[in-house]
Motif scaffolding. Structure first.
Motif, PDB file in Angstrom:
ATOM      1  N   PRO A 161      15.612  77.908   1.653  1.00  0.00           N
ATOM      2  CA  PRO A 161      16.890  78.322   1.046  1.00  0.00           C
ATOM      3  C   PRO A 161      17.376  79.686   1.533  1.00  0.00           C
ATOM      4  O   PRO A 161      18.584  79.912   1.643  1.00  0.00           O
ATOM      5  N   ILE A 162      16.452  80.564   1.848  1.00  0.00           N
ATOM      6  CA  ILE A 162      16.843  81.891   2.355  1.00  0.00           C
ATOM      7  C   ILE A 162      17.483  81.745   3.733  1.00  0.00           C
ATOM      8  O   ILE A 162      18.503  82.368   4.024  1.00  0.00           O
ATOM      9  N   LEU A 163      16.895  80.914   4.580  1.00  0.00           N
ATOM     10  CA  LEU A 163      17.456  80.695   5.913  1.00  0.00           C
ATOM     11  C   LEU A 163      18.851  80.086   5.830  1.00  0.00           C
ATOM     12  O   LEU A 163      19.750  80.471   6.582  1.00  0.00           O
ATOM     13  N   GLN A 164      19.043  79.159   4.922  1.00  0.00           N
ATOM     14  CA  GLN A 164      20.375  78.577   4.738  1.00  0.00           C
ATOM     15  C   GLN A 164      21.369  79.638   4.273  1.00  0.00           C
ATOM     16  O   GLN A 164      22.506  79.686   4.740  1.00  0.00           O
ATOM     17  N   GLN A 165      20.929  80.483   3.353  1.00  0.00           N
ATOM     18  CA  GLN A 165      21.791  81.548   2.834  1.00  0.00           C
ATOM     19  C   GLN A 165      22.146  82.563   3.925  1.00  0.00           C
ATOM     20  O   GLN A 165      23.239  83.118   3.940  1.00  0.00           O
ATOM     21  N   GLN A 166      21.227  82.809   4.863  1.00  0.00           N
ATOM     22  CA  GLN A 166      21.387  83.866   5.858  1.00  0.00           C
ATOM     23  C   GLN A 166      21.994  83.381   7.182  1.00  0.00           C
ATOM     24  O   GLN A 166      21.909  84.076   8.192  1.00  0.00           O
ATOM     25  N   ILE A 167      22.632  82.242   7.195  1.00  0.00           N
ATOM     26  CA  ILE A 167      23.171  81.665   8.428  1.00  0.00           C
ATOM     27  C   ILE A 167      24.129  82.634   9.149  1.00  0.00           C
ATOM     28  O   ILE A 167      24.168  82.688  10.379  1.00  0.00           O
ATOM     29  N   ARG A 168      24.858  83.445   8.395  1.00  0.00           N
ATOM     30  CA  ARG A 168      25.781  84.416   9.010  1.00  0.00           C
ATOM     31  C   ARG A 168      25.056  85.555   9.733  1.00  0.00           C
ATOM     32  O   ARG A 168      25.646  86.266  10.544  1.00  0.00           O
ATOM     33  N   LEU A 169      23.765  85.724   9.449  1.00  0.00           N
ATOM     34  CA  LEU A 169      22.992  86.767  10.116  1.00  0.00           C
ATOM     35  C   LEU A 169      22.615  86.376  11.545  1.00  0.00           C
ATOM     36  O   LEU A 169      22.449  87.242  12.404  1.00  0.00           O
ATOM     37  N   MET A 170      22.482  85.097  11.821  1.00  0.00           N
ATOM     38  CA  MET A 170      21.967  84.636  13.112  1.00  0.00           C
ATOM     39  C   MET A 170      22.766  85.162  14.314  1.00  0.00           C
ATOM     40  O   MET A 170      22.167  85.659  15.271  1.00  0.00           O
ATOM     41  N   PRO A 171      24.099  85.094  14.316  1.00  0.00           N
ATOM     42  CA  PRO A 171      24.839  85.670  15.463  1.00  0.00           C
ATOM     43  C   PRO A 171      24.608  87.172  15.617  1.00  0.00           C
ATOM     44  O   PRO A 171      24.559  87.681  16.735  1.00  0.00           O
TER      45      PRO A 171
END
Length: 158
Positions: free
Chosen positions: A87-97
């Motif tokens: 769930p944290i990875l899904q929440q942090q999707i905007r961090l990836m770029p």
């Protein structure tokens, strides 16, 4: 050469030990650099939404801003994730770029324990040696088969 800026990035929930110790270490480093070189290090914590980072145990640390307010930085430290990373990875999707941008700019990125999930999710660990907290070895290795995962190691550098 003086280090000018260090960016901490935190996700809720995190581990309070990581929040406290990195803050203390970098506050001391800043004091020493100012004493020796005449210039302090600016150390700031950012989160996805600018809200405080909270540990699983209830400790809270205020953020200096959100992901859209990130300044130029010389070093990024990603704080550990607590619990199920999915769930944290899904929440942090905007961090990836942003992680990929820092990497392309040559900004060093340190991932504390389970924060390695963030780097792997951004594709920055493909073909590279990596480890994570022992409690997450199996989920990490399964989710990121392109990473050269080394569960026997405590620290890696690529």
């Amino acid at each position: 050469m003086a280090l000018k800026h260090v960016t901490f990035y935190g996700c809720t929930p995190t581990l309070s030990l990581g929040l406290g110790i990195t803050q203390d270490v970098w506050a001391f480093a800043s004091m020493m650099q100012e004493k020796l070189l005449g210039e302090a290090i600016t150390v700031e914590l950012f989160t996805l939404d600018g809200e405080p980072v909270k540990s699983f145990s209830g400790m809270s640390m205020p953020a200096h801003g959100d992901i859209d307010a990130l300044p130029e930085t010389n070093l990024v430290i990603l704080h550990a994730l607590w619990g199920d990373p999915e769930p944290i990875l899904q929440q942090q999707i905007r961090l990836m770029p942003q992680l990929r941008k820092w990497h392309q700019q040559g900004v060093p990125i340190i991932a504390l324990t389970t924060a390695s999930f963030l780097l792997a999710e951004a594709g920055l660990l493909d073909g590279r040696v990596c480890t994570t907290h022992w409690h997450q070895h199996k989920p990490f290795a399964k989710r990121y088969p392109k990473v050269d995962f080394r569960k026997e190691r405590f620290i890696t550098a690529t």
